[in-house]
Design an enzyme around this catalytic site. Sequence first.
Site, PDB file in Angstrom:
ATOM      1  N   THR A 189       5.230  -0.195  -2.976  1.00  0.00           N
ATOM      2  CA  THR A 189       5.775   1.084  -2.540  1.00  0.00           C
ATOM      3  C   THR A 189       6.901   1.505  -3.486  1.00  0.00           C
ATOM      4  O   THR A 189       7.039   0.955  -4.584  1.00  0.00           O
ATOM      5  CB  THR A 189       6.240   1.010  -1.064  1.00  0.00           C
ATOM      6  OG1 THR A 189       6.533   2.333  -0.593  1.00  0.00           O
ATOM      7  CG2 THR A 189       7.477   0.151  -0.889  1.00  0.00           C
ATOM      8  N   ASN A 190       7.689   2.493  -3.089  1.00  0.00           N
ATOM      9  CA  ASN A 190       8.786   2.966  -3.931  1.00  0.00           C
ATOM     10  C   ASN A 190      10.012   3.202  -3.048  1.00  0.00           C
ATOM     11  O   ASN A 190       9.973   2.958  -1.843  1.00  0.00           O
ATOM     12  CB  ASN A 190       8.362   4.233  -4.678  1.00  0.00           C
ATOM     13  CG  ASN A 190       7.870   5.291  -3.715  1.00  0.00           C
ATOM     14  OD1 ASN A 190       8.621   5.785  -2.896  1.00  0.00           O
ATOM     15  ND2 ASN A 190       6.591   5.622  -3.800  1.00  0.00           N
ATOM     16  N   ARG A 191      11.069   3.699  -3.618  1.00  0.00           N
ATOM     17  CA  ARG A 191      12.337   3.778  -2.896  1.00  0.00           C
ATOM     18  C   ARG A 191      12.490   5.000  -1.992  1.00  0.00           C
ATOM     19  O   ARG A 191      13.544   5.199  -1.411  1.00  0.00           O
ATOM     20  CB  ARG A 191      13.491   3.786  -3.897  1.00  0.00           C
ATOM     21  CG  ARG A 191      13.667   2.472  -4.617  1.00  0.00           C
ATOM     22  CD  ARG A 191      14.894   2.538  -5.499  1.00  0.00           C
ATOM     23  NE  ARG A 191      15.008   1.346  -6.313  1.00  0.00           N
ATOM     24  CZ  ARG A 191      15.543   0.203  -5.873  1.00  0.00           C
ATOM     25  NH1 ARG A 191      16.007   0.120  -4.648  1.00  0.00           N
ATOM     26  NH2 ARG A 191      15.607  -0.842  -6.669  1.00  0.00           N
ATOM     27  N   SER A 192      11.476   5.822  -1.879  1.00  0.00           N
ATOM     28  CA  SER A 192      11.635   7.032  -1.062  1.00  0.00           C
ATOM     29  C   SER A 192      11.887   6.683   0.402  1.00  0.00           C
ATOM     30  O   SER A 192      11.199   5.848   0.992  1.00  0.00           O
ATOM     31  CB  SER A 192      10.367   7.887  -1.167  1.00  0.00           C
ATOM     32  OG  SER A 192      10.439   8.932  -0.230  1.00  0.00           O
ATOM     33  N   ALA A 241       6.754  10.752  -1.979  1.00  0.00           N
ATOM     34  CA  ALA A 241       6.632  10.055  -3.263  1.00  0.00           C
ATOM     35  C   ALA A 241       5.310   9.296  -3.208  1.00  0.00           C
ATOM     36  O   ALA A 241       5.224   8.216  -2.621  1.00  0.00           O
ATOM     37  CB  ALA A 241       7.801   9.108  -3.451  1.00  0.00           C
TER      38      ALA A 241
END
Length: 400
Positions: A212-215, A280
């Site tokens: 995943t990502n930091r959103s 994101a």
Amino acid sequence: MSRHPLSGKNIVLGVAGSIAAYKAAELASRLVQVGAQVDTVMTREATAFVAPLTFQALTHRPVIVDLFDPRSELAIDHVAVAKRADAILLAPATAQLIARLAAGMADDAVTATVLAAAAPVVICPAMETNMYRHPATQANLARLKEWGAVVVEPASGRLASGAEGIGRLADPGTILGTLRWVLGRNGDLAGRRVVVSAGGTREAIDPVRYITNRSSGKMGHALAAAARDRGAQVTLVTTVAPDPETAAGVDVRRVESALDMLSAVQGAVQSADALIMAAAVADFRPESAAAHKVKKGDADAWTLRLVRNPDVLASVSGPFIKIGFAAETRDIRENALSKLKAKGLHMIVANDVSEPGSGFESDTNRVTIFHADGRVEELPLLPKLEVAHRVLDRLVELLG
Ligand code: CTP
């Protein structure tokens, strides 16, 4: 000036005699914190649970209990209080209060104030399960709805009696979110359908792991809440559960992966006036998600093969306004403009996520809006809710 829909609003808080009356104190406090002026009206029974002084201290205003109390300057004035109300919030509303309202009675301060007001009424029942389910209570609520009242369903859980069931006063966030929705119903997005995406997608590796990502989803959730507050019918496609205040009055669709998001967005935009992609979306996903947890065995390294995800924003088109976001760490202008063009957008909201106070997990954001017609707007560092309103101001213009 605050763009919070409750700021500067006159809210009458009607409190009836239920054990949940203490929760009305939190509602009063939260309303005052967002800038509302709160006039509390209590039934005599409510004062057995919470002292009027509690509300007086929280709202900095006199509390009306007895309409005929010669010592209370406000008592006779309940008509003025009713007339200046932007909304009336009845929380908790007992079976008894609901019955008296449905009968059109004006036999105490709460019912008399409701009867004298033209403002929308939001009723938040709290009572034992059987009392709530009783056909009499249900018929009374149906009647009040017919007259225009909005009812916030009670929650299920442990009741004061110790039993489990429906009848707990709804979450304060749900109540406040519903009030925001009610106050915004005739806003400048009334009658519009807006689809918002939020959060970072999760791309499964196996049943226990994902990429995943930091959103955090905060920007998208702020957009959904702000659009709801301005009267839009909002569908929020999100990987992160929104808080109850954001979710109230919003059609929330929870998704995980980019592929899930694609199909949810494709479905939601069918009759939409606008799509705002604040999510994101992961550009790549593991080629295949393992059915069982991948064991490390004696491997020293693990090569994970990723394949390209579809571009949600680029792949949907139709007679709706398309707004994108661009999270960048450098060359913002060039990157934003090329995405604006490549994805066929009306505008793109770009931010430098490496800047302090901006981007992921932050409650504020500094963005630049690039328009398809070449205009560029640089906004200062603002709370995400205010950024959302600025974006929606432009959407309103585009929708004409
Ligand atoms: N977006 C999308 N589907 C993807 C990737 C991005 O719909 N698979 C959307 C995002 O929601 C955002 C916009 O496209 O509104 C720009 O996303 P961003 O991640 O900044 O850019 P990318 O298109 O992924 O380009 P790059 O990887 O070059 O930064």
